[in-house]
Design a protein around this motif. Sequence first.
Motif, PDB file in Angstrom:
ATOM      1  N   ALA A  76       0.733  -0.992   0.063  1.00 18.72           N
ATOM      2  CA  ALA A  76       0.059  -0.128  -0.088  1.00 18.72           C
ATOM      3  C   ALA A  76       0.819   1.132  -0.097  1.00 18.72           C
ATOM      4  N   ALA A  77       0.238   2.309  -0.419  1.00 16.48           N
ATOM      5  CA  ALA A  77       0.961   3.694  -0.344  1.00 16.48           C
ATOM      6  C   ALA A  77       0.069   4.608   0.119  1.00 16.48           C
ATOM      7  N   VAL A  78       0.368   5.471   1.095  1.00 21.84           N
ATOM      8  CA  VAL A  78      -0.376   6.591   1.737  1.00 21.84           C
ATOM      9  C   VAL A  78       0.634   7.774   1.728  1.00 21.84           C
ATOM     10  N   ARG A  79       0.286   8.902   1.295  1.00 22.15           N
ATOM     11  CA  ARG A  79       1.082   9.951   1.327  1.00 22.15           C
ATOM     12  C   ARG A  79       0.218  11.463   1.818  1.00 22.15           C
ATOM     13  N   VAL A  80       1.101  12.220   2.388  1.00 18.33           N
ATOM     14  CA  VAL A  80       0.645  13.375   2.952  1.00 18.33           C
ATOM     15  C   VAL A  80       0.984  14.688   1.959  1.00 18.33           C
ATOM     16  N   VAL A  81       0.040  15.349   1.336  1.00 18.27           N
ATOM     17  CA  VAL A  81       0.297  16.426   0.483  1.00 18.27           C
ATOM     18  C   VAL A  81       1.154  17.390   1.220  1.00 18.27           C
ATOM     19  N   VAL A  82       2.144  17.959   0.573  1.00 15.33           N
ATOM     20  CA  VAL A  82       3.000  19.137   0.987  1.00 15.33           C
ATOM     21  C   VAL A  82       3.131  20.064   0.041  1.00 15.33           C
ATOM     22  N   ASP A  83       2.692  19.694  -1.237  1.00  9.87           N
ATOM     23  CA  ASP A  83       2.907  20.516  -2.502  1.00  9.87           C
ATOM     24  C   ASP A  83       1.819  20.437  -3.196  1.00  9.87           C
ATOM     25  N   ALA A  84       1.322  21.416  -3.722  1.00 13.60           N
ATOM     26  CA  ALA A  84      -0.238  21.371  -4.445  1.00 13.60           C
ATOM     27  C   ALA A  84      -0.152  22.372  -5.474  1.00 13.60           C
ATOM     28  N   PRO A  85      -1.217  22.296  -6.313  1.00 17.17           N
ATOM     29  CA  PRO A  85      -0.904  23.234  -7.663  1.00 17.17           C
ATOM     30  C   PRO A  85      -1.100  24.855  -7.197  1.00 17.17           C
ATOM     31  N   GLN A  86      -1.935  25.092  -6.122  1.00 20.13           N
ATOM     32  CA  GLN A  86      -2.081  26.438  -5.519  1.00 20.13           C
ATOM     33  C   GLN A  86      -1.087  26.736  -4.288  1.00 20.13           C
ATOM     34  N   HIS A  87      -0.324  25.720  -3.909  1.00 21.51           N
ATOM     35  CA  HIS A  87       0.567  25.797  -2.860  1.00 21.51           C
ATOM     36  C   HIS A  87       1.937  25.028  -3.171  1.00 21.51           C
ATOM     37  N   GLU A  88       2.616  25.585  -4.278  1.00 18.49           N
ATOM     38  CA  GLU A  88       3.646  24.621  -4.590  1.00 18.49           C
ATOM     39  C   GLU A  88       4.871  25.012  -3.808  1.00 18.49           C
ATOM     40  N   LEU A  89       5.619  23.990  -3.374  1.00 20.92           N
ATOM     41  CA  LEU A  89       6.666  23.737  -2.632  1.00 20.92           C
ATOM     42  C   LEU A  89       8.149  24.726  -3.395  1.00 20.92           C
ATOM     43  N   VAL A  90       8.567  25.425  -2.579  1.00 19.39           N
ATOM     44  CA  VAL A  90       9.894  26.344  -3.145  1.00 19.39           C
ATOM     45  C   VAL A  90      10.662  25.713  -3.095  1.00 19.39           C
ATOM     46  N   ARG A  91      11.284  24.893  -2.008  1.00 18.75           N
ATOM     47  CA  ARG A  91      12.638  24.149  -1.882  1.00 18.75           C
ATOM     48  C   ARG A  91      12.286  23.115  -1.092  1.00 18.75           C
ATOM     49  N   MET A  92      13.036  21.959  -0.996  1.00 13.34           N
ATOM     50  CA  MET A  92      12.820  20.847  -0.013  1.00 13.34           C
ATOM     51  C   MET A  92      12.911  21.207   1.445  1.00 13.34           C
ATOM     52  N   GLY A  93      13.701  22.219   1.752  1.00 18.83           N
ATOM     53  CA  GLY A  93      13.822  22.530   3.198  1.00 18.83           C
ATOM     54  C   GLY A  93      12.469  23.027   3.646  1.00 18.83           C
ATOM     55  N   THR A  94      11.590  23.547   2.849  1.00 21.53           N
ATOM     56  CA  THR A  94      10.289  23.866   3.224  1.00 21.53           C
ATOM     57  C   THR A  94       9.701  22.973   4.086  1.00 21.53           C
ATOM     58  N   VAL A  95       9.823  21.680   3.620  1.00 18.43           N
ATOM     59  CA  VAL A  95       9.305  20.634   4.472  1.00 18.43           C
ATOM     60  C   VAL A  95       9.400  20.698   5.825  1.00 18.43           C
ATOM     61  N   ARG A  96      10.669  21.097   6.392  1.00 15.96           N
ATOM     62  CA  ARG A  96      10.796  21.134   7.579  1.00 15.96           C
ATOM     63  C   ARG A  96      10.052  22.005   8.489  1.00 15.96           C
ATOM     64  N   GLY A  97       9.431  23.012   7.647  1.00 16.34           N
ATOM     65  CA  GLY A  97       8.461  24.057   8.385  1.00 16.34           C
ATOM     66  C   GLY A  97       7.111  23.422   8.368  1.00 16.34           C
ATOM     67  N   GLY A  98       6.919  22.393   7.604  1.00 18.07           N
ATOM     68  CA  GLY A  98       5.621  21.872   7.637  1.00 18.07           C
ATOM     69  C   GLY A  98       4.942  21.058   8.790  1.00 18.07           C
ATOM     70  N   ILE A  99       5.015  21.801   9.772  1.00 11.79           N
ATOM     71  CA  ILE A  99       4.518  21.176  11.062  1.00 11.79           C
ATOM     72  C   ILE A  99       2.946  20.591  10.790  1.00 11.79           C
ATOM     73  N   SER A 100       2.053  21.100   9.988  1.00 13.97           N
ATOM     74  CA  SER A 100       0.840  20.272   9.872  1.00 13.97           C
ATOM     75  C   SER A 100       0.997  19.138   9.204  1.00 13.97           C
ATOM     76  N   ALA A 101       1.650  19.052   8.195  1.00  9.75           N
ATOM     77  CA  ALA A 101       2.167  17.676   7.557  1.00  9.75           C
ATOM     78  C   ALA A 101       2.798  16.906   8.328  1.00  9.75           C
ATOM     79  N   PHE A 102       3.620  17.200   9.008  1.00  8.11           N
ATOM     80  CA  PHE A 102       4.622  16.321  10.248  1.00  8.11           C
ATOM     81  C   PHE A 102       3.482  15.780  11.322  1.00  8.11           C
ATOM     82  N   ARG A 103       2.672  16.541  11.696  1.00  4.01           N
ATOM     83  CA  ARG A 103       1.737  16.177  12.749  1.00  4.01           C
ATOM     84  C   ARG A 103       0.826  14.919  11.981  1.00  4.01           C
ATOM     85  N   VAL A 104       0.387  15.261  10.738  1.00  7.02           N
ATOM     86  CA  VAL A 104      -0.503  14.287  10.043  1.00  7.02           C
ATOM     87  C   VAL A 104       0.218  12.906  10.058  1.00  7.02           C
TER      88      VAL A 104
END
Length: 217
Positions: free
Chosen positions: A169-197
């Motif tokens: 199976a595969a389950v993923r949490v969205v961190v990057d979306a059409p209207q919310h494009e990720l600028v750089r991979m380091g931004t993931v570290r600030g993604g507290i909401s995605a981390f908590r999910v």
Amino acid sequence: MGPAPARPPGPAPLLIACALGIERLALRTGDRSGAPGAMTVLRTGMGPRNAERAVSGALGTAPLRDAAVLATGFCAGLAPGMHPGDLVVAEETRDGRGSTPCTGTALLLDELVRALPGRTVHTGPLTGSDHVVRGPERGALLATGAIAVDMESAATLHSAARAGPRPVAAVRVVVDAPQHELVRMGTVRGGISAFRVLRALLPAFFEWHRSSLLPRR
């Protein structure tokens, strides 16, 4: 006295594969109270080649030879209206070698809704890429029917299926979306909401594992 009766084999273990250290940290600090007796969180490194090498190597060892495999971590959503923190449950994963059907998608969906009430969950094909997808390429992938993209899930599940029949199976949490494009991979570290999910997903993973085990060979 005769020899003691042989003990029945235990259930197949669970291998949870992710690419990034922050993803592994979220999984290791989540609620493990319902963990199966043998669970391994494997950090594969980024990209399909690293995922294939790490998963094939892990499944080649005796303790994990029959393991159920679940790919997880962060992904890029492809469909309009997707937001960071949304969940993606793959019906299948795709790459240039074809598709790998997922096991127990409906069960995972039900368990994730129970674990994270109010959280939006999308189901559909999850496609693979060997690079971070940006701009017009997102629309081209959406046109194939895929709802999200990441760099490891397709390679992880392809390697798992190639190593022998098992639940995948595969389950993923969205961190990057059409209207919310990720600028750089380091931004993931600030993604507290995605981390908590991601931290909150383990109970659903454990229930999927219990419900979809294959018999030991």
